[in-house]
Design a protein around this motif. Sequence first.
Motif, PDB file in Angstrom:
ATOM      1  N   GLY A   1      -3.417  -7.464 -13.642  1.00  0.00           N
ATOM      2  CA  GLY A   1      -4.330  -8.035 -14.080  1.00  0.00           C
ATOM      3  C   GLY A   1      -5.054  -8.394 -12.841  1.00  0.00           C
ATOM      4  N   TYR A   2      -3.952  -8.829 -11.264  1.00  0.00           N
ATOM      5  CA  TYR A   2      -4.287  -8.991 -10.617  1.00  0.00           C
ATOM      6  C   TYR A   2      -4.961  -7.728  -8.979  1.00  0.00           C
ATOM      7  N   ASP A   3      -6.039  -8.530  -8.386  1.00  0.00           N
ATOM      8  CA  ASP A   3      -5.917  -7.869  -7.029  1.00  0.00           C
ATOM      9  C   ASP A   3      -5.026  -7.970  -5.858  1.00  0.00           C
ATOM     10  N   VAL A   4      -3.993  -6.782  -6.052  1.00  0.00           N
ATOM     11  CA  VAL A   4      -3.155  -6.705  -5.033  1.00  0.00           C
ATOM     12  C   VAL A   4      -3.832  -6.264  -3.128  1.00  0.00           C
ATOM     13  N   ALA A   5      -5.314  -6.346  -3.337  1.00  0.00           N
ATOM     14  CA  ALA A   5      -5.927  -6.605  -2.321  1.00  0.00           C
ATOM     15  C   ALA A   5      -5.952  -7.833  -1.613  1.00  0.00           C
ATOM     16  N   ASP A   6      -6.339  -8.810  -2.334  1.00  0.00           N
ATOM     17  CA  ASP A   6      -6.571 -10.211  -2.629  1.00  0.00           C
ATOM     18  C   ASP A   6      -5.835 -10.360  -1.762  1.00  0.00           C
ATOM     19  N   PRO A   7      -5.960 -10.976  -0.121  1.00  0.00           N
ATOM     20  CA  PRO A   7      -4.689 -12.075   0.847  1.00  0.00           C
ATOM     21  C   PRO A   7      -3.847 -13.087  -0.183  1.00  0.00           C
ATOM     22  N   ARG A   8      -4.606 -13.784  -1.009  1.00  0.00           N
ATOM     23  CA  ARG A   8      -4.277 -14.964  -1.748  1.00  0.00           C
ATOM     24  C   ARG A   8      -2.814 -13.936  -2.876  1.00  0.00           C
TER      25      ARG A   8
ATOM     26  N   HIS B   1      11.239  -5.903  -3.024  1.00  0.00           N
ATOM     27  CA  HIS B   1      11.044  -6.294  -3.609  1.00  0.00           C
ATOM     28  C   HIS B   1       9.878  -7.339  -3.554  1.00  0.00           C
ATOM     29  N   LEU B   2       8.954  -6.890  -2.323  1.00  0.00           N
ATOM     30  CA  LEU B   2       7.477  -7.029  -2.373  1.00  0.00           C
ATOM     31  C   LEU B   2       6.913  -6.380  -3.205  1.00  0.00           C
ATOM     32  N   ARG B   3       7.039  -4.498  -3.545  1.00  0.00           N
ATOM     33  CA  ARG B   3       6.861  -4.051  -3.733  1.00  0.00           C
ATOM     34  C   ARG B   3       6.575  -4.122  -5.315  1.00  0.00           C
ATOM     35  N   MET B   4       7.458  -4.874  -6.112  1.00  0.00           N
ATOM     36  CA  MET B   4       8.018  -4.675  -7.159  1.00  0.00           C
ATOM     37  C   MET B   4       6.619  -5.674  -7.886  1.00  0.00           C
ATOM     38  N   ALA B   5       7.226  -7.565  -6.795  1.00  0.00           N
ATOM     39  CA  ALA B   5       6.194  -7.849  -7.522  1.00  0.00           C
ATOM     40  C   ALA B   5       4.954  -7.860  -7.837  1.00  0.00           C
ATOM     41  N   ALA B   6       4.323  -6.971  -6.270  1.00  0.00           N
ATOM     42  CA  ALA B   6       3.111  -6.416  -5.978  1.00  0.00           C
ATOM     43  C   ALA B   6       2.885  -5.828  -7.688  1.00  0.00           C
ATOM     44  N   THR B   7       3.393  -4.682  -8.085  1.00  0.00           N
ATOM     45  CA  THR B   7       3.417  -4.022  -9.023  1.00  0.00           C
ATOM     46  C   THR B   7       3.025  -5.116  -9.966  1.00  0.00           C
ATOM     47  N   ILE B   8       4.159  -5.852 -10.126  1.00  0.00           N
ATOM     48  CA  ILE B   8       4.526  -6.781 -11.853  1.00  0.00           C
ATOM     49  C   ILE B   8       2.980  -7.600 -11.625  1.00  0.00           C
ATOM     50  N   ALA B   9       1.823  -7.895 -10.385  1.00  0.00           N
ATOM     51  CA  ALA B   9       1.145  -8.348 -10.430  1.00  0.00           C
ATOM     52  C   ALA B   9       0.245  -7.875 -10.534  1.00  0.00           C
ATOM     53  N   HIS B  10      -0.339  -6.080 -10.095  1.00  0.00           N
ATOM     54  CA  HIS B  10      -1.119  -5.601 -10.541  1.00  0.00           C
ATOM     55  C   HIS B  10      -1.448  -5.353 -12.407  1.00  0.00           C
ATOM     56  N   LEU B  11      -0.664  -4.754 -12.659  1.00  0.00           N
ATOM     57  CA  LEU B  11       0.136  -4.524 -14.214  1.00  0.00           C
ATOM     58  C   LEU B  11      -0.924  -6.078 -14.631  1.00  0.00           C
TER      59      LEU B  11
ATOM     60  N   GLY C   1       2.648   3.000  -3.190  1.00  0.00           N
ATOM     61  CA  GLY C   1       2.161   1.755  -3.227  1.00  0.00           C
ATOM     62  C   GLY C   1       2.524   1.481  -4.283  1.00  0.00           C
ATOM     63  N   ALA C   2       1.738  -0.052  -4.756  1.00  0.00           N
ATOM     64  CA  ALA C   2       2.018  -0.964  -5.351  1.00  0.00           C
ATOM     65  C   ALA C   2       0.745  -0.143  -6.945  1.00  0.00           C
ATOM     66  N   ARG C   3      -0.241  -0.145  -6.824  1.00  0.00           N
ATOM     67  CA  ARG C   3      -1.305   0.514  -7.528  1.00  0.00           C
ATOM     68  C   ARG C   3      -0.359   1.842  -8.449  1.00  0.00           C
ATOM     69  N   GLU C   4      -0.360   2.773  -7.236  1.00  0.00           N
ATOM     70  CA  GLU C   4       0.838   3.829  -7.524  1.00  0.00           C
ATOM     71  C   GLU C   4       1.986   4.135  -9.257  1.00  0.00           C
ATOM     72  N   THR C   5       2.390   3.355  -8.276  1.00  0.00           N
ATOM     73  CA  THR C   5       3.565   2.692  -9.008  1.00  0.00           C
ATOM     74  C   THR C   5       2.976   2.080 -10.471  1.00  0.00           C
ATOM     75  N   ALA C   6       2.389   1.050 -10.880  1.00  0.00           N
ATOM     76  CA  ALA C   6       1.938   0.605 -11.535  1.00  0.00           C
ATOM     77  C   ALA C   6       0.998   1.553 -12.882  1.00  0.00           C
ATOM     78  N   ARG C   7       0.036   2.711 -11.730  1.00  0.00           N
ATOM     79  CA  ARG C   7      -0.675   3.930 -12.637  1.00  0.00           C
ATOM     80  C   ARG C   7       0.880   4.935 -13.469  1.00  0.00           C
TER      81      ARG C   7
ATOM     82  N   GLU D   1       0.505  -1.342   0.171  1.00  0.00           N
ATOM     83  CA  GLU D   1      -0.514   0.003   0.126  1.00  0.00           C
ATOM     84  C   GLU D   1       1.008   1.044   0.332  1.00  0.00           C
ATOM     85  N   GLY D   2       2.334   0.872  -0.210  1.00  0.00           N
ATOM     86  CA  GLY D   2       2.635   2.495   0.499  1.00  0.00           C
ATOM     87  C   GLY D   2       2.773   3.098   1.325  1.00  0.00           C
ATOM     88  N   PHE D   3       4.108   3.657   2.207  1.00  0.00           N
ATOM     89  CA  PHE D   3       3.778   5.542   2.838  1.00  0.00           C
ATOM     90  C   PHE D   3       3.893   6.496   2.444  1.00  0.00           C
TER      91      PHE D   3
END
Length: 230
Positions: free
Chosen positions: A116-123, A104-114, A44-50, A37-39
Amino acid sequence: MGVRRTIGTWAGTTAARRAAPLVAARGANQFMTKAIEGFPGFPGARETARRHLDKRGDVERAIRDVIEQHVRLAGVQGFVTNIGGVVTMPVTIPANIAGIAVLHLRMAATIAHLRGYDVADPRVRTAALVTLLGRDGVEDALRGRDLPGRPFDIATGINEPDPAVVERAVAAVTSQLVARIGGKHATLALVRRVPLVGGAVAAGIDAFSTYAIGKFADREFPANVTVERV
């Protein structure tokens, strides 16, 4: 010097390796939230992806840029330690280890978001975390039955990950990062007497590991995946 020596000693000891899973598990979800989510000062991942998608207008090019950006950031030791100092509060691990983990975690989550995966999903969050183990680390964890599947399997599973699975994932990631930092300090000890080389080697090790994690996440979060959950 004292701080570096303390961290190097901590990372290189058996006691630290054994303690890592315990201290990491306490703040697993809070740690993932901060990274994804960032601080303040760390989007965060969504903003980085955008930002990357707006710049490139193409998902695959944006992903390449995301990996390149995080490789560069990983090579900046001051930056890594600074963000580590922010995110170590719930996890209580050394700042340089937490700093590279959050990158590393933000990078992976950003890739997932790009993709089409929902990075709010615990999975998906847990899957992004597991990518930090890298290909070999995931294979080792699967052989030891420490994980229910590869990152893709976790992200697209029907059920949310059991809290114990998340804790084991955080424990495995932390232990591996401790080993990497310990190995890095051992390498640096060999080049410490050569002016300017030590910093370059440290940056190179972190940059290489970041690139490897980025490419692994790129493979584990394929595009155009439709999953029906019941």
